[in-house]
Design a protein around this motif. Structure first.
Motif, PDB file in Angstrom:
ATOM      1  N   LEU A   1      32.086  22.953   4.308  1.00 15.24           N
ATOM      2  CA  LEU A   1      33.348  24.034   3.677  1.00 15.24           C
ATOM      3  C   LEU A   1      31.993  25.031   2.489  1.00 15.24           C
ATOM      4  O   LEU A   1      32.872  25.713   2.716  1.00 15.24           O
ATOM      5  CB  LEU A   1      33.889  23.225   2.383  1.00 15.24           C
ATOM      6  CG  LEU A   1      34.519  23.607   0.929  1.00 15.24           C
ATOM      7  CD1 LEU A   1      36.179  24.580   1.998  1.00 15.24           C
ATOM      8  CD2 LEU A   1      35.814  22.723   0.658  1.00 15.24           C
ATOM      9  N   GLU A   2      31.083  24.433   2.652  1.00 10.34           N
ATOM     10  CA  GLU A   2      30.424  25.679   1.802  1.00 10.34           C
ATOM     11  C   GLU A   2      30.269  26.935   2.660  1.00 10.34           C
ATOM     12  O   GLU A   2      29.412  27.601   3.103  1.00 10.34           O
ATOM     13  CB  GLU A   2      29.203  24.733   1.561  1.00 10.34           C
ATOM     14  CG  GLU A   2      29.471  24.066  -0.180  1.00 10.34           C
ATOM     15  CD  GLU A   2      29.629  25.349  -1.262  1.00 10.34           C
ATOM     16  OE1 GLU A   2      29.659  26.931  -0.894  1.00 10.34           O
ATOM     17  OE2 GLU A   2      30.208  24.852  -2.887  1.00 10.34           O
ATOM     18  N   GLU A   3      29.520  26.397   3.835  1.00  7.29           N
ATOM     19  CA  GLU A   3      29.231  26.847   4.916  1.00  7.29           C
ATOM     20  C   GLU A   3      30.720  28.008   6.202  1.00  7.29           C
ATOM     21  O   GLU A   3      29.983  29.078   5.764  1.00  7.29           O
ATOM     22  CB  GLU A   3      28.522  26.566   6.375  1.00  7.29           C
ATOM     23  CG  GLU A   3      27.453  26.025   6.257  1.00  7.29           C
ATOM     24  CD  GLU A   3      27.016  25.148   7.889  1.00  7.29           C
ATOM     25  OE1 GLU A   3      28.222  25.147   8.894  1.00  7.29           O
ATOM     26  OE2 GLU A   3      25.570  24.501   7.979  1.00  7.29           O
ATOM     27  N   TYR A   4      31.595  27.579   5.288  1.00 11.18           N
ATOM     28  CA  TYR A   4      32.722  28.772   5.696  1.00 11.18           C
ATOM     29  C   TYR A   4      32.975  29.718   4.413  1.00 11.18           C
ATOM     30  O   TYR A   4      33.322  30.868   4.912  1.00 11.18           O
ATOM     31  CB  TYR A   4      34.261  27.093   5.738  1.00 11.18           C
ATOM     32  CG  TYR A   4      34.617  26.713   7.270  1.00 11.18           C
ATOM     33  CD1 TYR A   4      35.120  27.756   8.007  1.00 11.18           C
ATOM     34  CD2 TYR A   4      34.327  25.736   7.341  1.00 11.18           C
ATOM     35  CE1 TYR A   4      35.206  27.386   9.408  1.00 11.18           C
ATOM     36  CE2 TYR A   4      34.525  25.062   8.833  1.00 11.18           C
ATOM     37  CZ  TYR A   4      34.942  25.785   9.502  1.00 11.18           C
ATOM     38  OH  TYR A   4      35.401  25.265  10.575  1.00 11.18           O
ATOM     39  N   LEU A   5      32.591  28.861   3.381  1.00 11.14           N
ATOM     40  CA  LEU A   5      32.868  30.103   2.025  1.00 11.14           C
ATOM     41  C   LEU A   5      31.644  31.107   2.117  1.00 11.14           C
ATOM     42  O   LEU A   5      31.578  32.011   2.046  1.00 11.14           O
ATOM     43  CB  LEU A   5      32.976  29.075   0.628  1.00 11.14           C
ATOM     44  CG  LEU A   5      34.035  28.755   0.688  1.00 11.14           C
ATOM     45  CD1 LEU A   5      33.944  27.924  -0.613  1.00 11.14           C
ATOM     46  CD2 LEU A   5      35.033  29.384   0.571  1.00 11.14           C
ATOM     47  N   ASP A   6      30.228  30.846   2.590  1.00 15.20           N
ATOM     48  CA  ASP A   6      28.784  31.862   2.642  1.00 15.20           C
ATOM     49  C   ASP A   6      29.435  32.362   4.046  1.00 15.20           C
ATOM     50  O   ASP A   6      29.545  33.978   3.622  1.00 15.20           O
ATOM     51  CB  ASP A   6      27.927  30.619   2.940  1.00 15.20           C
ATOM     52  CG  ASP A   6      26.962  31.445   2.692  1.00 15.20           C
ATOM     53  OD1 ASP A   6      26.410  32.269   2.384  1.00 15.20           O
ATOM     54  OD2 ASP A   6      25.844  30.674   3.418  1.00 15.20           O
TER      55      ASP A   6
ATOM     56  N   GLY B   1      32.629  33.359   5.004  1.00 12.42           N
ATOM     57  CA  GLY B   1      33.738  33.935   4.216  1.00 12.42           C
ATOM     58  C   GLY B   1      32.829  35.079   3.821  1.00 12.42           C
ATOM     59  O   GLY B   1      33.844  36.188   3.967  1.00 12.42           O
ATOM     60  N   GLU B   2      32.388  35.125   2.829  1.00 11.40           N
ATOM     61  CA  GLU B   2      31.978  35.836   1.739  1.00 11.40           C
ATOM     62  C   GLU B   2      30.573  36.791   2.377  1.00 11.40           C
ATOM     63  O   GLU B   2      31.246  38.089   2.087  1.00 11.40           O
ATOM     64  CB  GLU B   2      31.054  35.281   0.595  1.00 11.40           C
ATOM     65  CG  GLU B   2      32.143  34.895  -0.446  1.00 11.40           C
ATOM     66  CD  GLU B   2      31.223  33.556  -1.314  1.00 11.40           C
ATOM     67  OE1 GLU B   2      30.305  33.751  -1.351  1.00 11.40           O
ATOM     68  OE2 GLU B   2      32.134  32.557  -2.106  1.00 11.40           O
ATOM     69  N   TYR B   3      30.419  36.443   3.587  1.00 13.21           N
ATOM     70  CA  TYR B   3      29.389  37.762   4.549  1.00 13.21           C
ATOM     71  C   TYR B   3      30.408  38.118   4.988  1.00 13.21           C
ATOM     72  O   TYR B   3      30.067  40.253   4.541  1.00 13.21           O
ATOM     73  CB  TYR B   3      28.520  36.561   5.059  1.00 13.21           C
ATOM     74  CG  TYR B   3      27.986  37.666   6.530  1.00 13.21           C
ATOM     75  CD1 TYR B   3      26.746  38.994   6.595  1.00 13.21           C
ATOM     76  CD2 TYR B   3      27.994  37.815   7.547  1.00 13.21           C
ATOM     77  CE1 TYR B   3      26.760  39.570   7.270  1.00 13.21           C
ATOM     78  CE2 TYR B   3      28.347  38.488   8.526  1.00 13.21           C
ATOM     79  CZ  TYR B   3      27.544  39.222   8.286  1.00 13.21           C
ATOM     80  OH  TYR B   3      26.890  40.207   9.846  1.00 13.21           O
ATOM     81  N   LEU B   4      31.456  37.868   5.247  1.00 12.44           N
ATOM     82  CA  LEU B   4      32.284  38.706   6.313  1.00 12.44           C
ATOM     83  C   LEU B   4      33.257  39.586   5.737  1.00 12.44           C
ATOM     84  O   LEU B   4      33.938  40.255   6.108  1.00 12.44           O
ATOM     85  CB  LEU B   4      33.556  38.070   7.328  1.00 12.44           C
ATOM     86  CG  LEU B   4      32.450  36.915   8.052  1.00 12.44           C
ATOM     87  CD1 LEU B   4      33.517  36.176   9.142  1.00 12.44           C
ATOM     88  CD2 LEU B   4      32.235  38.211   9.114  1.00 12.44           C
TER      89      LEU B   4
ATOM     90  N   ILE C   1      31.397  28.357  13.927  1.00 13.57           N
ATOM     91  CA  ILE C   1      32.582  28.760  13.413  1.00 13.57           C
ATOM     92  C   ILE C   1      33.510  29.696  13.292  1.00 13.57           C
ATOM     93  O   ILE C   1      32.431  30.739  13.189  1.00 13.57           O
ATOM     94  CB  ILE C   1      31.586  27.635  12.063  1.00 13.57           C
ATOM     95  CG1 ILE C   1      30.960  28.908  11.163  1.00 13.57           C
ATOM     96  CG2 ILE C   1      31.064  26.608  12.341  1.00 13.57           C
ATOM     97  CD1 ILE C   1      30.937  28.103   9.855  1.00 13.57           C
ATOM     98  N   CYS C   2      34.360  29.669  13.086  1.00 15.88           N
ATOM     99  CA  CYS C   2      35.349  31.237  12.411  1.00 15.88           C
ATOM    100  C   CYS C   2      36.754  31.054  11.591  1.00 15.88           C
ATOM    101  O   CYS C   2      36.860  29.507  11.207  1.00 15.88           O
ATOM    102  CB  CYS C   2      35.234  31.535  14.171  1.00 15.88           C
ATOM    103  SG  CYS C   2      36.554  30.424  14.860  1.00 15.88           S
ATOM    104  N   PHE C   3      36.919  31.426  11.219  1.00 18.60           N
ATOM    105  CA  PHE C   3      38.392  32.464  10.667  1.00 18.60           C
ATOM    106  C   PHE C   3      39.226  32.336  11.513  1.00 18.60           C
ATOM    107  O   PHE C   3      40.124  32.801  11.614  1.00 18.60           O
ATOM    108  CB  PHE C   3      38.349  32.561   9.454  1.00 18.60           C
ATOM    109  CG  PHE C   3      37.228  32.538   8.005  1.00 18.60           C
ATOM    110  CD1 PHE C   3      38.356  32.597   6.736  1.00 18.60           C
ATOM    111  CD2 PHE C   3      36.213  32.192   8.429  1.00 18.60           C
ATOM    112  CE1 PHE C   3      37.696  32.166   5.707  1.00 18.60           C
ATOM    113  CE2 PHE C   3      35.040  32.275   6.852  1.00 18.60           C
ATOM    114  CZ  PHE C   3      36.151  31.928   6.033  1.00 18.60           C
TER     115      PHE C   3
END
Length: 347
Positions: free
Chosen positions: A63-68, A70-73, A179-181
């Motif tokens: 989950l933290e990887e997704y957040l990391d 996402g915040e970069y994107l 990984i992607c949104f």
């Protein structure tokens, strides 16, 4: 536990899931990332709220990887100046089909490309007399670290209003992982209808209109329903003249390949029970639904067999048969019409 009615577009599916055992954290994460009616920023905020839940360290790490990421994107998409070696190309789609006559442009910064997509969709809708909400845009992100090629890194999906919905990775870019949104595992989604139910795609920008008949491996009242496969029987115009005219597709993670653009989208969330009377040319769907409800196994097996495209004897076979039939009907033969001095055509 997240509010399913907020993150799942199809309310029948959300209602069915609300009476099932709670989704685990990876499933809730996927539910948030898959939502076709929520923006990228809303999804990022949803993941931040989900982070407050109790979970195993390994699950929290993902989950933290997704957040990391996402915040970069999020920062990248707001850029108005070129970053590193990046270039961006725009493209628009109407009901899942690429607009072939739309102008495709290259931009040095993502923000300018997104603004152009919004303006282009508005102009195209006005020209064609269509609705802007029937369109979506793609911002393709490339890297030009060499002078010989462009490396496709990202596909950002936007709605007609220029809001980013999905950030789809095109390669193993983030810490060696893809990984992607966007839509992920998606195994928990089921259409909560009986076999033989007529379903249709709701109005949406991602897929063309479609009606079909749902067939379940296990029915909604059976214990195995949550793990069983589902299929859609639908009018197949792809293999015109070489099949039974009815296609069979499993409603799994990859169903949208057959109906949508060049990437996976949450196909099942746009299917709902078909209400009202069918027009005369679609009445056969009701009949097919009754047959599927009566004996789904035999019906699907027979349609699968008959819907396989048949081999063709050659590109000129239809023409040869037509000419033979023409000769027969006109009671003519080449020998009867041949003349030594050559005759002119009489209309």
């Amino acid at each position: 536990m997240i509010d399913l009615s907020k993150w799942i577009y199809a309310q029948d599916i959300a209602e069915w899931l609300s009476h099932r055992p709670p989704l685990d954290i990876p499933e809730q994460t996927d539910c948030i990332l898959s939502a076709p009616h929520r923006t990228f920023r809303e999804k990022l905020e949803g993941l931040r709220k989900l982070r407050t839940e109790k979970m195993r360290p390994t699950v929290r790490s993902v989950l933290e990887e997704y957040l990391d990421l996402g915040e970069y994107l999020e920062k990248q998409l707001c850029c108005t100046r070129r970053m590193f070696h990046e270039l961006y190309e725009t493209d628009i789609f109407y009901c899942g089909r690429r607009e072939g006559f739309s102008e495709r442009k290259i931009f040095r910064a993502p923000r300018a490309g997104i603004v152009h997509l919004k303006r282009q969709i508005q102009e195209r809708a006005a020209q064609c007399g269509t609705k802007p909400e029937e369109y979506f845009g793609i911002l393709y992100g490339f890297c030009d670290r060499t002078t010989k090629s462009l490396d496709h890194r990202w596909s950002f999906v936007t709605n007609f209003n220029g809001e980013v919905l999905y950030c789809l990775s095109e390669r193993q870019e983030y810490r060696g992982r893809t990984i992607c949104f966007g839509t992920g595992d998606y195994h928990y989604i089921r259409l909560p209808y009986d076999s033989g139910t007529l379903v249709e795609l709701t109005d949406n920008p991602f897929f063309p209109p479609l009606k079909g008949v749902l067939v379940n491996e296990a029915e909604p009242w059976e214990e195995a329903f949550g793990r069983a496969d589902q299929w859609l029987l639908y009018p197949d115009d792809l293999h015109d003249g070489s099949s039974a005219g009815i296609g069979v597709i499993p409603l799994n993670d990859y169903a949208s390949i057959a109906f949508g653009a060049d990437f996976l989208l949450p196909f099942r969330q746009f299917l709902r029970r078909c209400e009202g009377e069918l027009p005369a040319n679609e009445q056969w769907l009701s009949q097919l639904g009754r047959l599927a409800a009566a004996d789904k196994g035999r019906v699907v097996s027979r349609i699968r067999k008959d819907s396989q495209p048949k081999g063709s004897s050659g590109p000129y076979e239809k023409a040869r048969l037509y000419v033979a039939e023409l000769e027969k009907e006109l009671h003519l033969s080449i020998s009867e019409r041949s003349t030594s001095d050559g005759s002119s055509l009489n209309w």
